[in-house]
Design a protein around this motif. Structure first.
Motif, PDB file in Angstrom:
ATOM      1  N   VAL A 345       0.859  -1.186   0.000  1.00  0.00           N
ATOM      2  CA  VAL A 345       0.000   0.000   0.000  1.00  0.00           C
ATOM      3  C   VAL A 345       0.893   1.232   0.000  1.00  0.00           C
ATOM      4  CG1 VAL A 345      -1.781   1.291   1.232  1.00  0.00           C
ATOM      5  CG2 VAL A 345      -1.832  -1.206   1.237  1.00  0.00           C
ATOM      6  N   LEU A 346       0.585   2.178  -0.905  1.00  0.00           N
ATOM      7  CA  LEU A 346       1.276   3.461  -0.960  1.00  0.00           C
ATOM      8  C   LEU A 346       0.433   4.495  -0.231  1.00  0.00           C
ATOM      9  CD1 LEU A 346       3.543   5.330  -2.156  1.00  0.00           C
ATOM     10  CD2 LEU A 346       2.010   5.674  -4.110  1.00  0.00           C
ATOM     11  N   ALA A 347       1.015   5.167   0.761  1.00  0.00           N
ATOM     12  CA  ALA A 347       0.312   6.189   1.542  1.00  0.00           C
ATOM     13  C   ALA A 347       0.903   7.548   1.221  1.00  0.00           C
ATOM     14  CB  ALA A 347       0.426   5.898   3.032  1.00  0.00           C
ATOM     15  N   ASP A 362      -3.336   0.868  -3.587  1.00  0.00           N
ATOM     16  CA  ASP A 362      -2.852  -0.511  -3.594  1.00  0.00           C
ATOM     17  C   ASP A 362      -1.990  -0.767  -4.818  1.00  0.00           C
ATOM     18  OD1 ASP A 362      -4.104  -1.244  -1.243  1.00  0.00           O
ATOM     19  OD2 ASP A 362      -5.969  -1.796  -2.267  1.00  0.00           O
ATOM     20  N   ARG A 363      -0.958  -1.595  -4.628  1.00  0.00           N
ATOM     21  CA  ARG A 363      -0.137  -2.006  -5.761  1.00  0.00           C
ATOM     22  C   ARG A 363      -0.875  -3.068  -6.561  1.00  0.00           C
ATOM     23  NH1 ARG A 363       4.867  -6.130  -5.503  1.00  0.00           N
ATOM     24  NH2 ARG A 363       3.057  -7.402  -4.932  1.00  0.00           N
ATOM     25  N   PRO A 364      -0.938  -2.942  -7.863  1.00  0.00           N
ATOM     26  CA  PRO A 364      -1.551  -4.001  -8.666  1.00  0.00           C
ATOM     27  C   PRO A 364      -0.658  -5.235  -8.688  1.00  0.00           C
ATOM     28  CG  PRO A 364      -0.591  -2.317 -10.078  1.00  0.00           C
ATOM     29  CD  PRO A 364      -0.477  -1.806  -8.672  1.00  0.00           C
ATOM     30  N   PRO A 365      -1.191  -6.400  -9.058  1.00  0.00           N
ATOM     31  CA  PRO A 365      -0.367  -7.623  -9.111  1.00  0.00           C
ATOM     32  C   PRO A 365       0.828  -7.462 -10.046  1.00  0.00           C
ATOM     33  CG  PRO A 365      -2.709  -8.125  -9.315  1.00  0.00           C
ATOM     34  CD  PRO A 365      -2.597  -6.642  -9.400  1.00  0.00           C
ATOM     35  N   ILE A 377      -1.414   6.201  -9.346  1.00  0.00           N
ATOM     36  CA  ILE A 377      -2.043   7.140  -8.411  1.00  0.00           C
ATOM     37  C   ILE A 377      -3.054   7.991  -9.193  1.00  0.00           C
ATOM     38  CG2 ILE A 377      -0.294   7.173  -6.616  1.00  0.00           C
ATOM     39  CD1 ILE A 377       1.003   9.568  -7.908  1.00  0.00           C
ATOM     40  N   PRO A 378      -4.257   7.490  -9.365  1.00  0.00           N
ATOM     41  CA  PRO A 378      -5.266   8.229 -10.134  1.00  0.00           C
ATOM     42  C   PRO A 378      -5.989   9.264  -9.285  1.00  0.00           C
ATOM     43  CG  PRO A 378      -6.148   6.116  -9.489  1.00  0.00           C
ATOM     44  CD  PRO A 378      -4.737   6.159  -8.976  1.00  0.00           C
ATOM     45  N   ARG A 390       3.751   0.521   2.802  1.00  0.00           N
ATOM     46  CA  ARG A 390       3.382  -0.483   3.806  1.00  0.00           C
ATOM     47  C   ARG A 390       3.328  -1.839   3.122  1.00  0.00           C
ATOM     48  NH1 ARG A 390       0.947   0.087   8.837  1.00  0.00           N
ATOM     49  NH2 ARG A 390      -0.198  -1.723   9.582  1.00  0.00           N
ATOM     50  N   ILE A 391       4.175  -2.774   3.567  1.00  0.00           N
ATOM     51  CA  ILE A 391       4.295  -4.096   2.960  1.00  0.00           C
ATOM     52  C   ILE A 391       3.974  -5.143   4.015  1.00  0.00           C
ATOM     53  CG2 ILE A 391       5.803  -5.698   1.725  1.00  0.00           C
ATOM     54  CD1 ILE A 391       7.503  -3.295   0.903  1.00  0.00           C
ATOM     55  N   ASP A 392       2.866  -5.834   3.841  1.00  0.00           N
ATOM     56  CA  ASP A 392       2.423  -6.855   4.805  1.00  0.00           C
ATOM     57  C   ASP A 392       2.441  -6.325   6.235  1.00  0.00           C
ATOM     58  OD1 ASP A 392       1.965  -8.640   2.806  1.00  0.00           O
ATOM     59  OD2 ASP A 392       3.769  -9.840   3.133  1.00  0.00           O
TER      60      ASP A 392
END
Length: 420
Positions: A345-347, A362-365, A377-378, A390-392
Motif C-alpha cells: 500500500v502506498l500512503a 494498492d499495488r496491482p499484481p 495514483i489516479p 506499507r508491505i504486509d
C-alpha cells in the motif's frame, strides 16, 4: 489447605448455623444431615435436611497442582480445590406453611452469612456435638469459603430427586460451598538444585542456544530496518563459531557473549531480503570428531518485522484530468525485495497544515519479485506529499527535520513527491 475433615467440617458448620436460626424462627425446628432415603425415619417433624449431593472441581484453581507450581516448591503437598453442592429440603406442616417458613429462614440466613469465617469454623470444631472434628484445620485455609445459591431448572431439580429412590419430593433449595482446598498427606519430593547447566564431556544433546528477544540496539521499540544494529538476548548463545540465520541468509555477528549477541543488517548486499515478518535463529557450528554430537546446533526460531526503507521515489506519466486533479505513476525504489503476493500500500499525506489531503493506493499484481514497485495514483490533487510504503503491515519510516534553525523544525520532511 485442609485435611480430610474439611468436607465434613463445612457440612457441620452449615448445620450449626441453620440450627441456631430456624429454631428461633419456627418452634421445634431442627437441622439434620441425613441421606434422602433416611428422611422418612429420621427427619424432624419440622426443619431442614442438609444433603451433600455433588462434589465438583473448582475451575478457578484447576492448575493449582500443576507440575510447574510443584517444581517451584509451592505447594509442598499435592492439592485439589473442590466445590460442595448441597440440597436443603424443608419439612413441616403444610397447612401452617412450615416448610416455606423454614425455606425463608434458610435463605435469609445464608444471605447474611455468605462466608464461613474462621471463627465460625473454629467454634464448630470445638462444639461438643462434633467431637470427631477436633482435628480439622479448615479454619487455617487462606481462601475464604463462600456459600452461594445455585439456580436449578425444574428439569434439573426433577432429575436430582429422581435419583433419590422412592423418596417423595419436598420443597428444596440448592446451595454451593466454594472453594475447599484439600491437601494430600505425602510431601512432594524436591531434589537438590543443579549447580552447572553446561554439559560435561560427551553429550548427545548439548545445551542449545535459546533466543528470548531481538531488538534494535539502544531502543527496543524502534522499528527494524536494513540499517539497524540488532541485539539478540537469550542464553547459551556463545560457542566456537556463531552465525545468525535470517531466512536463507547467514550473517556473522560483531559481538558474541553467552547472554547477548550484536550484529548488523547493514552488511547485507541490497536488495537481498524481503520486507515483512522474518525468522531468526542462532546457529552454533561445533568442531567434533564424535558421531554422538552434531556439528550444527540451532536455536529456537524468533520472528521479527523488517520495515522497508524508501531509497528513491519518482513520478512519471503525469496526466492532467482537471484544473487541480492529476493522475500519474509512482515508481518507488526500496532497499528490500517485494514478492509477487505481498500486500503493498502506498500512503500519501499532503505536506501542509491547511486541510491536508490523504491518499492510499494498492499495488496491482506484479509478475516477479523486485525492489522497484510501480503504483498508479489516479485522481490526486496537485501538491507536495510525504510518501510511505506499507508491505504486509511493515511500514517505511519518515525523515524528520532536525535543523533547529529551520521553519519546519521537528516536522516530517522526507521522502516527498510533488504533483504539479
Amino acid at each position: 489447605m485442609s485435611n480430610y475433615l474439611a468436607i465434613a467440617t463445612v457440612t457441620a458448620t452449615l448445620q450449626r448455623i441453620l440450627q441456631a436460626v430456624i429454631q428461633q424462627d419456627i418452634e421445634g425446628a431442627r437441622a439434620t444431615t441425613l441421606p434422602p432415603g433416611g428422611i422418612s425415619t429420621g427427619a424432624p417433624e419440622v426443619g431442614v435436611n442438609i444433603f451433600l449431593y455433588q462434589i465438583s472441581n473448582n475451575p478457578s484453581l484447576a492448575n493449582l497442582d500443576s507440575t510447574p507450581n510443584r517444581m517451584k516448591g509451592n505447594p509442598l503437598n499435592r492439592q485439589v480445590a473442590v466445590d460442595l453442592h448441597y440440597m436443603m429440603s424443608c419439612y413441616g406442616n403444610d397447612a401452617e406453611l412450615q416448610p416455606q417458613r423454614v425455606l425463608g429462614s434458610i435463605i435469609t440466613t445464608l444471605t447474611d452469612k455468605r462466608i464461613l469465617t474462621p471463627e465460625l469454623i473454629r467454634s464448630t470444631c470445638s462444639d461438643p456435638t462434633f467431637p470427631f472434628l477436633v482435628d480439622s484445620d479448615l479454619a487455617d485455609q487462606i481462601q475464604n469459603i463462600t456459600i452461594v445459591p445455585v439456580n436449578i431448572s425444574l428439569e434439573d431439580l426433577s432429575k436430582a430427586w429422581s435419583v433419590f429412590y422412592q423418596v417423595p419430593y419436598v420443597v428444596s433449595v440448592a446451595y454451593k460451598a466454594c472453594l475447599i482446598i484439600l491437601e494430600g498427606r505425602e510431601a512432594f519430593q524436591r531434589p537438590l538444585p543443579i549447580r552447572d547447566l553446561s554439559p560435561a564431556g560427551i553429550a548427545p544433546f548439548p545445551a542449545s542456544p535459546h533466543i528470548e528477544q531481538v531488538s534494535v540496539q539502544g531502543s527496543r521499540f524502534e522499528p527494524i530496518t536494513l540499517g539497524s544494529v540488532l541485539i539478540i538476548r537469550g542464553r547459551n548463545l556463545q560457542s566456537q563459531t556463531v552465525e545468525i540465520q535470517i531466512g536463507d541468509l547467514a550473517i556473522a555477528p560483531t559481538s558474541v557473549q553467552d547472554r547477548e549477541i550484536v550484529f548488523s543488517l547493514a552488511s547485507l548486499s541490497l536488495p537481498a531480503i524481503q520486507a515483512g515478518v522474518q525468522s531468526l535463529q542462532v546457529v552454533h557450528k561445533v568442531a567434533s570428531s564424535s558421531p554422538l554430537i552434531t556439528n550444527v546446533i540451532t536455536s529456537n526460531v524468533l520472528a521479527f518485522v523488517l520495515c522497508p526503507t524508501i531509497v528513491s521515489v519518482t513520478v512519471e506519466n503525469l496526466e492532467v484530468i482537471e484544473d487541480n486533479l492529476r493522475s500519474a505513476m509512482a515508481i518507488v525504489q526500496l532497499d528490500v525485495l517485494v514478492r509477487e503476493k505481498q500486500k503493498v500500500v502506498l500512503a500519501l499525506n499532503e505536506w501542509t497544515v491547511d486541510s491536508p489531503a490523504i491518499y492510499m493506493f494498492d499495488r496491482p499484481p506484479q509478475p516477479s519479485t523486485s525492489s522497484t514497485i510501480e503504483i498508479p495514483i489516479p485522481s490526486i490533487t496537485t501538491g507536495e506529499y510525504l510518501v510511505r510504503i506499507r508491505i504486509d503491515g511493515a511500514e517505511s519510516q519518515l525523515g524528520v527535520d532536525d535543523d533547529p534553525d529551520s521553519p519546519t523544525y521537528n516536522w516530517y520532511d522526507s521522502p516527498k513527491i510533488t504533483i504539479l
